[in-house]
Write an enzyme that holds these catalytic residues in place. Structure first.
Site, short mmCIF file in Angstrom:
data_model
loop_
_atom_site.label_atom_id
_atom_site.label_comp_id
_atom_site.label_asym_id
_atom_site.label_seq_id
_atom_site.Cartn_x
_atom_site.Cartn_y
_atom_site.Cartn_z
N HIS A 99 0.85 -1.19 0.00
CA HIS A 99 0.00 0.00 0.00
C HIS A 99 0.88 1.24 0.00
O HIS A 99 1.96 1.25 0.60
CB HIS A 99 -0.96 0.03 1.19
CG HIS A 99 -0.32 -0.19 2.52
ND1 HIS A 99 0.08 -1.44 2.96
CD2 HIS A 99 0.00 0.66 3.52
CE1 HIS A 99 0.62 -1.33 4.17
NE2 HIS A 99 0.59 -0.06 4.53
N HIS A 101 0.79 5.13 1.13
CA HIS A 101 0.09 6.17 1.89
C HIS A 101 0.16 7.48 1.10
O HIS A 101 1.25 7.87 0.65
CB HIS A 101 0.78 6.41 3.23
CG HIS A 101 0.79 5.24 4.18
ND1 HIS A 101 -0.04 5.15 5.28
CD2 HIS A 101 1.53 4.11 4.19
CE1 HIS A 101 0.21 4.03 5.93
NE2 HIS A 101 1.17 3.38 5.29
P1 AMP Z 1 1.51 0.33 7.52
O1 AMP Z 1 1.90 0.63 8.94
O2 AMP Z 1 2.33 1.03 6.50
O3 AMP Z 1 1.40 -1.16 7.28
O4 AMP Z 1 0.06 0.97 7.34
C1 AMP Z 1 -1.12 0.30 7.56
C2 AMP Z 1 -2.19 1.34 7.64
O5 AMP Z 1 -3.45 0.70 7.52
C3 AMP Z 1 -2.23 2.11 8.96
O6 AMP Z 1 -2.05 3.51 8.68
C4 AMP Z 1 -3.62 1.81 9.53
O7 AMP Z 1 -4.19 2.92 10.18
C5 AMP Z 1 -4.38 1.41 8.27
N1 AMP Z 1 -5.53 0.55 8.48
C6 AMP Z 1 -5.59 -0.56 9.27
N2 AMP Z 1 -6.81 -1.13 9.19
C7 AMP Z 1 -7.52 -0.36 8.32
C8 AMP Z 1 -8.86 -0.42 7.82
N3 AMP Z 1 -9.71 -1.40 8.18
N4 AMP Z 1 -9.27 0.54 6.97
C9 AMP Z 1 -8.43 1.53 6.59
N5 AMP Z 1 -7.16 1.64 7.02
C10 AMP Z 1 -6.71 0.71 7.88
#
Ligand code: AMP
Length: 112
Positions: A99, A101
């Site tokens: 993903h 950001h």
């Molecule tokens: P990372 O730390 O780069 O793996 O980012 C994962 C991101 O996913 C974090 O910023 C979380 O806040 C986000 N996240 C986790 N669960 C969900 C969800 N159900 N819907 C949207 N974002 C999410």
């Protein structure tokens, strides 16, 4: 992958606030935003992180960046924005589905 959160969001099995979709990507708002605009752009196909996608499907990384730029434009981030993709535990990756950001809407400061 049935146990992958972002695969389940892509499949519509877990609710999310989707802001854009393309043939190969889905963009939705982060559930815990770190900036006024915080959108995640993910591929529909599962890859654990960017490095795992680079060899099998480098074009998908380009698709993600194009989709992220489109999201930034649609969100009105003319002043600039940050694209970030975490890879592995030392980077703090918590969801093991590639993903990007998209962060913006305020001055973000230097990376720490
Ligand atoms: P990372 O730390 O780069 O793996 O980012 C994962 C991101 O996913 C974090 O910023 C979380 O806040 C986000 N996240 C986790 N669960 C969900 C969800 N159900 N819907 C949207 N974002 C999410």
């Amino acid at each position: 992958m049935s146990d992958c959160l972002f695969c389940r969001i892509v499949a519509g099995e877990v609710p999310a606030t989707v802001v854009a979709e393309t043939e190969r990507t889905v963009a939705f708002r982060d559930v815990a935003p770190q900036a006024p605009t915080h959108v995640l752009v993910v591929p529909r196909d599962h890859h654990a992180h960017a490095a795992a996608c680079a060899a099998p499907d480098p074009g998908l990384l380009a698709d993600l960046l194009v989709a992220a730029a489109d999201v930034a434009r649609a969100e009105g981030l003319e002043g600039g924005y940050r694209l970030l993709t975490n890879t592995g535990p030392d980077a703090g990756q918590t969801v093991h589905h590639l993903h990007v950001h998209v962060l913006g809407g305020r001055a973000l400061g230097a990376l720490g």
